[in-house]
Every structure is written in C-alpha cells, then in structure tokens.
Design an enzyme around this catalytic site. Structure first.
Site, mmCIF file in Angstrom:
data_model
loop_
_atom_site.group_PDB
_atom_site.id
_atom_site.type_symbol
_atom_site.label_atom_id
_atom_site.label_comp_id
_atom_site.label_asym_id
_atom_site.label_seq_id
_atom_site.Cartn_x
_atom_site.Cartn_y
_atom_site.Cartn_z
ATOM 1 N N LYS A 24 -9.487 32.375 -19.449
ATOM 2 C CA LYS A 24 -10.784 31.712 -19.368
ATOM 3 C C LYS A 24 -11.704 32.278 -20.439
ATOM 4 C CE LYS A 24 -14.862 30.954 -16.509
ATOM 5 N NZ LYS A 24 -15.753 31.516 -17.576
ATOM 6 N N GLU A 59 -11.870 46.148 -19.195
ATOM 7 C CA GLU A 59 -12.498 46.723 -20.392
ATOM 8 C C GLU A 59 -13.970 46.386 -20.289
ATOM 9 O OE1 GLU A 59 -14.332 47.478 -23.356
ATOM 10 O OE2 GLU A 59 -13.451 45.731 -24.341
ATOM 11 N N CYS A 115 -19.168 46.600 -27.502
ATOM 12 C CA CYS A 115 -19.245 47.587 -26.420
ATOM 13 C C CYS A 115 -18.952 48.998 -26.897
ATOM 14 C CB CYS A 115 -18.301 47.194 -25.288
ATOM 15 S SG CYS A 115 -16.618 46.851 -25.823
ATOM 16 N N GLU A 132 -26.529 49.502 -21.329
ATOM 17 C CA GLU A 132 -26.023 48.793 -22.502
ATOM 18 C C GLU A 132 -27.047 47.761 -22.964
ATOM 19 O OE1 GLU A 132 -21.523 47.660 -23.690
ATOM 20 O OE2 GLU A 132 -22.274 46.699 -21.886
#
Length: 495
Positions: A193, A269, A303, A399
């Site tokens: 997806k 991840e 990331c 983040e």
C-alpha cells in the site's frame, strides 16, 4: 508510457492516471472513486489515483494468499531470481519516466533521483537477484546421538507467507523496493500500500511488474487509498502473516497492537531524532557544511537525517555562524531544475506542522538564527537554524520532518553521548572528528546506523533499521532477506 489506457474513476468524475494491481490485473477502485495527487512544488494536480476500499484490500489479500498457497512461487528459487532480474531490467528501461514522476509527485530534486530516490532503489533488485544465487536455504546442524540412535539435523529456510507492506511518502521508491524485493526473494507474496501523497509513483512500480515481468498473478498486489481502514485491513487480516511498515512511531505502535490479535510478525521502520556530534578536533567548516546540507536534503524529510547538532560549548558560536553561512547557500525551488538542491515539503499540512514546531520552540525560549518562514508558491520552507534549545524540549525530542536544525552545546564527550542518547529514538547519527575518537564515540550511541566523518552506510547490502522506538528489524542486506524467512528445524533418525 507505462499507462497506455485509463480506468474509469466514476466516484470522482475523473479518470485515474494509474491503476492498482490486484491478482495480476490493473484495476480501478471497487467503487470507481479516485483522489488527486499534487505537485508539492506548485500545488497543481498531476494525476489521479484509485481510492481503494476495504473490499479491494480483501481481494488483494485473497490473491496473495492463493498465490502463496497454490503456486510454486515460494519454493522455486531460480524462478524468483529470474523474475527479479527482469524487474531490475524493466526498472532501468523505464527509469526516465519514473524519474520525472518522482520529481513531480514527491518533490525530489533531480540529483536525488540519481541516488536514494530512484537509481539507488533500482539497484536493490539487482542485489537480491544475485544474492539468491548464493544464499543457502538450508543449514546442516550435523548428527547427534540420542537414546542410542543417530539423529541427523538440519534447518530449512522458507518464506514467511503473505506480507502486508505499508510505506510512507518521503522516499516511496526506496521504501517500496526495500520491502517488496527481499520479500519476493524470500518467496513471499505481497500486498503493498502506497502513501496517499505519493500513490502514483508506487502504482507505477506495480505497472512495471504487471507488464514487464513474469511474476505470477497475485504474487504482487499494489493498492492506493485515502481510507485508513485499508491499512487496518492489512494489519488485522488472519491471511496476512507478516506486516512491514515505514512511518511514524505513533502509527507503528498502533500497528503492533492491531497485529497482536493474530500474533503476526511485525517489522517496523519508524521515526528518528538523530544527533550529529562535532568533536573539538573536527574540521569545523567541513562539519558545518555537512550539517547544513544533510538537514536540507529532501527538505529534511528523512527519518535518519541528523536534526540535532551537538557542538563543543567553547566553539558553539563559531559553528553556528558557519552553519548559518551554509544555509544561505542552499538553492531551493523547482526540483526539476538541475541547479536546485532542496525541494518542497510534501504538503501544506506538513509545512504547517513544521512551522508550528518552530514557532512553539521560539516561544519556549529557543533563538531563531535564520529561516522560520514559508515560501510560496508550493510547500517550501526556509532552511531553519535554532539555538539555545533545551535538550528535553519538543523541538529537540520530536520528529520535525522539515529543514530544521537545532544546535545544542555539550561539555565533553560523555556529555555529548548522554545528549545524543536522550531520545526515545535510535535510528541513526553521525560523528565528525579524529577517526579513532569519532569511532569510539559512535560506538556509544544507541542507533542502528552511524556515519563517521561523512561515511555513507546506505547501500543494498547494508542492513538499515533502528534501536528503541525507531523500529524492529532491518531492511536491505542479508538481514533484510531473513526478515521474510521462517526457519524449520528437521531431525531424522539415521540407520
């Protein structure tokens, strides 16, 4: 062109520009609905993707289950290697079309498509096609004596089963191929997806597979959807044996919880808050240049990019000025222009998030050295540098996913290590300084990858993943293949 015909998108009144791949067929969504994909450099619609439904997801899962259970895909290693070789060649043949779509939809600069946004990911198919030719699928454990009889023992490695793969928007080619290719190499079947913001490029990968490889129907299925229930269907279905996800840590936690009902394997991840430690014996101009250019790569939407720059307290002001000067040289704008270094953020929503975090940091006492402004048209944000940042504050802990660098002073190596490890994340990091000392400091940082003096760890044979809440498991390399394998231990009485 990959798409030589359109499927009707009746739910939106628009034709889709790419189709989903379900059971070997390129199809529209069950209800004909579609949604637009925008060029983040200008906000214009570049195409429409099918808005898949839970019914579409269930059809894809059923096709993957059938292909795994009833075909020889999971056991025919030579065939899998040949198909991955075909995939590699097809991706190369269509690389220029994929490149233009990646630039337009993802906002990746042209130079980045020559590395981690396209050419690098394509090489993943070559690596695993070759690895299958030498990787041992059996392991001899030798004989043991048990109750007066000789027992021969061995381990056979076999495919984990049906894989549900869900990817983020930021590096869609890398994320898709780093999951899809090793899963196929292991003998798994896959339902992939794509992220809603970058669905078209992921669907294009599905078209390459459908039209230019001998991969059987159902082995690879590619979905696009705006409905969170579609992803939930992959994580909860009892017919999916393993879920691999790249995205936020918050979503990763939810996926782990959802997958627990069927006790399926989960491979994650997730986020990062990497630290770049500049030692006092480093070359400061080089360190400042690296810090500035790393955080502005793909507008900070990575990331593993170092977002916290840790500097010796005695050299804080000097390094801040050097970074500020480098930020002034960052060319940002149209990602299709070969002279552009930094492209846009993916959406207005993401830009608002980045800007909100910067404004809250300033309100909390941080000093804005440069940047902190939106730039129109498109979703651009100035390279932004903050100092006087509390290591425990939101901007230093959460983040950002934008071109925002915070500078934090430290007293000595122990203090630098403490600050670097003061995070729920442990994905990556960097140390700049004398080699031996930099390596020694790097070994104390709890992260899955570490760059020393600008070293590049990203390659198909290099395992990538994180410690702590940055994830579970590793992508790429032999470790990436083994994430998709089960081990079956045999023992047979001899004689």
């Amino acid at each position: 062109m990959l798409s030589d015909e359109h499927a009707t998108g009746g739910g939106s009144g628009r034709d889709v520009d790419r189709r989903m791949l379900i059971d070997g067929q390129l199809v529209a969504a069950e209800r004909g609905a579609s949604f637009p994909s925008l060029n983040p450099a200008n906000g214009n619609v570049i195409g429409y993707a099918p808005d898949g439904t839970v019914t579409d997801a269930q059809a894809a899962i059923a096709a993957a289950r059938r292909a795994f259970d009833t075909t020889s895909w999971s056991t025919d290693v030579d065939f899998r290697s040949r198909c991955l070789d075909q995939l590699h060649k097809a991706l190369l043949e269509h690389s220029e079309e994929l490149r233009e779509l990646t630039i337009a939809e993802v906002g990746a600069t042209r130079s980045l498509t020559e590395g981690p946004h396209l050419d690098g990911p394509i090489s993943i198919a070559r690596y695993y096609a070759d690895l299958l030719k030498t990787y041992p699928m059996t392991e001899d454990l030798g004989d043991i004596e048990y109750m007066g009889q000789r027992n021969n023992r061995w381990v056979e490695k076999e495919a984990a089963g049906v894989v549900g793969a869900i990817i983020a928007y930021n590096y869609p080619n890398q994320l898709a191929l780093a999951k899809l290719v090793p899963a196929l190499a292991a003998g798994c079947t896959v339902v992939l997806k794509g992220a809603p913001d970058t669905s078209l490029i992921t669907l294009a990968l599905g078209e390459v597979i459908a039209k230019h490889t001998d991969i059987p129907p159902g082995v690879v299925n590619v979905l696009s959807s705006q409905d969170p229930a579609v992803g939930a269907a992959l994580t909860t279905s009892p017919d999916v044996d393993l879920v691999t996800f790249t995205g936020s840590t918050a979503t990763g936690r939810a996926i782990m919880a959802a997958a627990s009902d069927t006790v399926k394997r989960v491979f994650l991840e997730l986020g990062g808050k990497s630290a770049l430690i500049v030692l006092d014996d480093a070359d400061f101009p080089t360190a400042a240049m690296m810090a500035a250019f790393m955080i502005t790569s793909h507008a900070g939407q990575g990331c593993s990019l170092p977002t916290r720059m840790l500097v010796p307290r005695a050299h804080h002001d000097e390094l801040v000025e050097l970074v500020k000067g480098n930020f002034a040289m960052i060319a940002y704008g149209d990602p299709a222009d070969p002279g552009t270094y930094m492209g846009p953020l993916i959406s207005e929503r993401q830009r608002d998030k980045v800007d909100g975090m910067v404004q809250r940091a300033v309100a909390a006492g941080a000093t804005l050295i440069t940047g902190g402004n939106k730039v129109d048209p498109g979703y651009f944000y100035e390279p932004t540098l903050l100092t006087n940042v509390d290591p425990d504050s939101e901007i230093a802990q959460d983040e950002v996913f934008g071109p925002v660098l915070v500078v934090i002073a430290y007293d000595d190596d122990d203090d630098a290590v403490r600050i670097a490890n003061n995070s729920i994340f442990g994905l990556s990091g960097a140390v700049i300084g004398g080699h031996d000392r930099a390596v020694a400091v790097g070994r104390r940082i709890r992260t899955g990858t570490l760059s020393i003096n600008g070293g590049n760890y990203s390659a198909p044979d290099s395992p990538f993943g994180g410690y702590k809440q940055s994830g579970i498991g590793r992508e790429m390399g032999i470790a990436g293949l083994e994430e998709f394998l089960e081990r079956k231990t045999f023992a047979a009485v001899v004689g």
